[in-house]
Design an enzyme around this catalytic site. Structure first.
Site, PDB file in Angstrom:
ATOM      1  N   ASP A   1       0.833  -0.951  -0.453  1.00 32.49           N
ATOM      2  CA  ASP A   1       0.135   0.035   0.251  1.00 32.49           C
ATOM      3  C   ASP A   1       0.798   1.063  -0.258  1.00 32.49           C
ATOM      4  O   ASP A   1       1.304   0.915   1.123  1.00 32.49           O
ATOM      5  CB  ASP A   1      -0.656  -0.116   1.265  1.00 32.49           C
ATOM      6  CG  ASP A   1      -1.807   1.078   1.081  1.00 32.49           C
ATOM      7  OD1 ASP A   1      -1.102   2.073   0.632  1.00 32.49           O
ATOM      8  OD2 ASP A   1      -3.248   1.207   1.523  1.00 32.49           O
ATOM      9  N   HIS A   2       1.151   2.022  -0.852  1.00 32.95           N
ATOM     10  CA  HIS A   2       1.888   2.715  -1.382  1.00 32.95           C
ATOM     11  C   HIS A   2       2.158   3.084  -0.459  1.00 32.95           C
ATOM     12  O   HIS A   2       3.087   4.661  -0.103  1.00 32.95           O
ATOM     13  CB  HIS A   2       2.402   2.922  -2.580  1.00 32.95           C
ATOM     14  CG  HIS A   2       1.378   4.142  -3.239  1.00 32.95           C
ATOM     15  ND1 HIS A   2       0.441   3.644  -3.687  1.00 32.95           N
ATOM     16  CD2 HIS A   2       1.130   5.609  -3.614  1.00 32.95           C
ATOM     17  CE1 HIS A   2      -0.839   4.595  -4.542  1.00 32.95           C
ATOM     18  NE2 HIS A   2      -0.139   5.770  -3.701  1.00 32.95           N
TER      19      HIS A   2
ATOM     20  N   HIS B   1      -6.088   2.790   0.941  1.00 31.03           N
ATOM     21  CA  HIS B   1      -4.966   3.130   2.205  1.00 31.03           C
ATOM     22  C   HIS B   1      -5.784   4.170   2.539  1.00 31.03           C
ATOM     23  O   HIS B   1      -5.120   4.690   4.192  1.00 31.03           O
ATOM     24  CB  HIS B   1      -5.195   4.971   0.587  1.00 31.03           C
ATOM     25  CG  HIS B   1      -4.240   4.465  -1.122  1.00 31.03           C
ATOM     26  ND1 HIS B   1      -3.504   3.053  -0.926  1.00 31.03           N
ATOM     27  CD2 HIS B   1      -4.896   3.656  -1.768  1.00 31.03           C
ATOM     28  CE1 HIS B   1      -3.312   2.627  -1.846  1.00 31.03           C
ATOM     29  NE2 HIS B   1      -4.453   3.659  -2.777  1.00 31.03           N
TER      30      HIS B   1
END
Ligand code: NAD
Length: 485
Positions: free
Chosen positions: A177-178, A240
């Site tokens: 999950d950047h 996110h």
């Protein structure tokens, strides 16, 4: 004053989907920047593997062009770029076929870290995992990296976890999950847990509410098929925004250790109340200012997919009972901005007459643009005009504190890829966390499906539908201004 670069161990990194968009925009540019900083050891190799029938030379040109396009200043240092490209090779492979696998096996060297980046559609994860196992390419120390979307709902997420678990232990799986790789997100943990100042106030007694905004100005052009199937809830909230909420709400872990951190995040997700229909507003952008509507963008006149969602979330535990967490995200909005705002309560007693100028202390964690953390505090307005109050930001922005170098922060992917090589899973989602987030999101999605209602329309360039403003107004609160920077 930027921290020292500590080289990771030498590695073989195989990028499945190495000719795709993500590889081009993020993976190769990130690797190049780590190479430039001396973090990628000379002995390391990056092997592209994809269905595209490219020659090795064509692949190297592809990766070179990607770096030139996405790394500022790369064209001024072509000598370094050539050295980086020399580390790259390519094997044509079909994830679902048998060709190319023996060749890939022959290229993997013993005695270095082995990482396999699944930068392909999730439907191929099973085929890749199985062949990595069958051809003896992956061993018990190998790591695999998987991208979003991790499932479409709880049952598909469980199926993906099961497919990976057939050949890999949880300790080998890195679910990206950047958002977790962003400098500010990690700094949020430092601010919370490395200072005595905030934690005593970090609860329902002192925090009035929390707002999390992820606003985009772009529409869905180019990703229409995927997006219409997902919508804002699946694309942004379940993953996110849920991760951001967890980092704000979690208890201090006993140590900055992957499982300790993830255990605490998991507890937050499990403590979330179900979302009622009064707690949610869905929106869809219309046309305006020369821009097409969502329905025109996706060429599906009857789509009920939301391009905006606002939610009021409640966490039923001792720390947060009574403090709502408001989440909103959407496309074609007024500004491109992502921020978390922790809005504190009023002081119990006002000494000053000036009620008008008073605004709540707010800790603002900006993820983009201009990553940084600000504490908004009240002070006396300077000058002889009497005891007038004014709110000013105490800026903890990295540029100021860390000098010029502080502004050149690594992309989230740089940090995350290096963490994979280091074997540190702290910033990656564990399987049970992903499943818990889906278990929370599934009933919300099912309720929307069941009601069959259409999202509220909003103008492009606005802050979303009116109803989203009302969600806050009804509680006597309001959203922070949506602006860039
Ligand atoms: P893409 O369509 O641009 O590229 C897909 C890659 O997979 C290509 O290299 C293609 O050759 C390869 N491929 C397709 N079928 C294959 C097969 N049968 N065997 C071997 N290789 C095959 O996709 P993308 O945008 O790079 O996305 C890759 C993954 O990353 C997807 O899961 C996507 O959801 C995720 N992701 C992408 C982005 C992004 O910005 N592009 C962002 C977040 C997540």
């Amino acid at each position: 004053m930027v921290s020292r670069i500590i080289p990771v161990d030498p590695f073989d990194l195989v990028v499945f989907g190495g000719t795709g968009d993500l590889a081009r925009r993020k993976i190769f540019p990130s690797l190049y920047r780590r190479f430039l900083d001396g973090q990628m050891p000379q002995e390391s190799r990056v092997i592209g593997a994809a269905r595209s029938s490219m020659t090795e030379e064509e692949f190297r040109v592809f990766a070179r062009d990607a770096v030139l396009e996405f790394v500022n200043g790369a064209k001024n240092n072509t000598e370094a770029l050539d050295r980086f490209i020399a580390h790259l090779s390519y094997v044509p492979i079909d994830a679902t076929g048998e060709e190319g696998w023996k060749e890939l096996a022959a290229r993997i060297r013993p005695g270095v870290v082995h990482a396999f980046y699944f930068s392909v559609a999730p439907s191929l994860f099973g085929a890749l995992a199985e062949r990595l196992h069958n051809y003896g390419i992956a061993d018990r120390d190998s790591r695999i990296v998987v991208e979003k979307p991790f499932g479409h709902d709880l049952s598909t997420a469980r199926a993906l976890n099961a497919v990976l678990a057939r050949h890999f232990d949880e300790s080998q799986i890195y679910r990206i999950d950047h958002y977790l790789g962003k400098e500010t997100v990690q700094n949020l943990m430092a601010v919370r847990f490395a200072n005595i100042l905030f934690e005593p106030l970090w609860n329902a007694q002192y925090v009035d509410h929390v707002q999390i905004t992820v606003a985009e100005t772009v529409g869905v052009a180019g990703r229409a098929g995927y997006y219409d199937d997902a919508g804002a809830m699946r694309d942004m909230v379940q993953n996110h925004m849920m991760q951001l909420l967890c980092l704000i709400a979690m208890e201090p872990p006993y140590h900055f250790d992957p499982d300790a951190v993830r255990d605490e995040k998991l507890k937050v997700i499990r403590a979330l109340d179900p979302v009622g229909s009064d707690d949610m507003v869905r929106g869809q952008y219309t046309s305006g200012g020369g821009m097409a509507s969502y329905l025109q963008d996706i060429q599906a006149p009857s789509s009920r997919t939301e391009t905006f969602i606002a939610l009021r979330c409640r966490i039923s535990n001792w720390r947060w009972k009574g403090t709502p967490f408001y989440l909103r995200t959407g496309k074609r909005l007024r500004a491109r901005t992502s921020e978390i705002a922790v809005v504190f309560k009023e002081p119990p007693h006002s000494l000053f007459d000036e009620a008008e100028g008073w605004r709540a202390n707010t800790l603002v964690i900006r993820l983009q643009p201009n990553e940084g953390i600000t504490l908004e505090v009240m002070i006396k307005e300077p000058g002889p005009g009497g005891m007038r109050l004014v709110q000013v930001p105490l800026d903890m922005s990295f540029a100021e504190a860390l000098g010029e170098e502080g502004t050149d922060m690594p992309d989230a992917y740089e940090r995350l890829i290096m963490d994979v090589i280091r074997g540190n899973q702290t910033l990656f989602m564990r399987g049970d966390e992903v499943e818990a987030a889906w278990a929370w999101a599934d009933p919300v999605l099912a309720a929307v499906e069941g009601r069959g209602d259409r999202p509220n329309l909003y103008d492009p360039g606005s802050t979303g539908p009116e109803e989203a403003l009302m969600l806050m107004h009804r509680d006597g609160r309001r959203w922070r201004e949506m602006r860039t920077g």
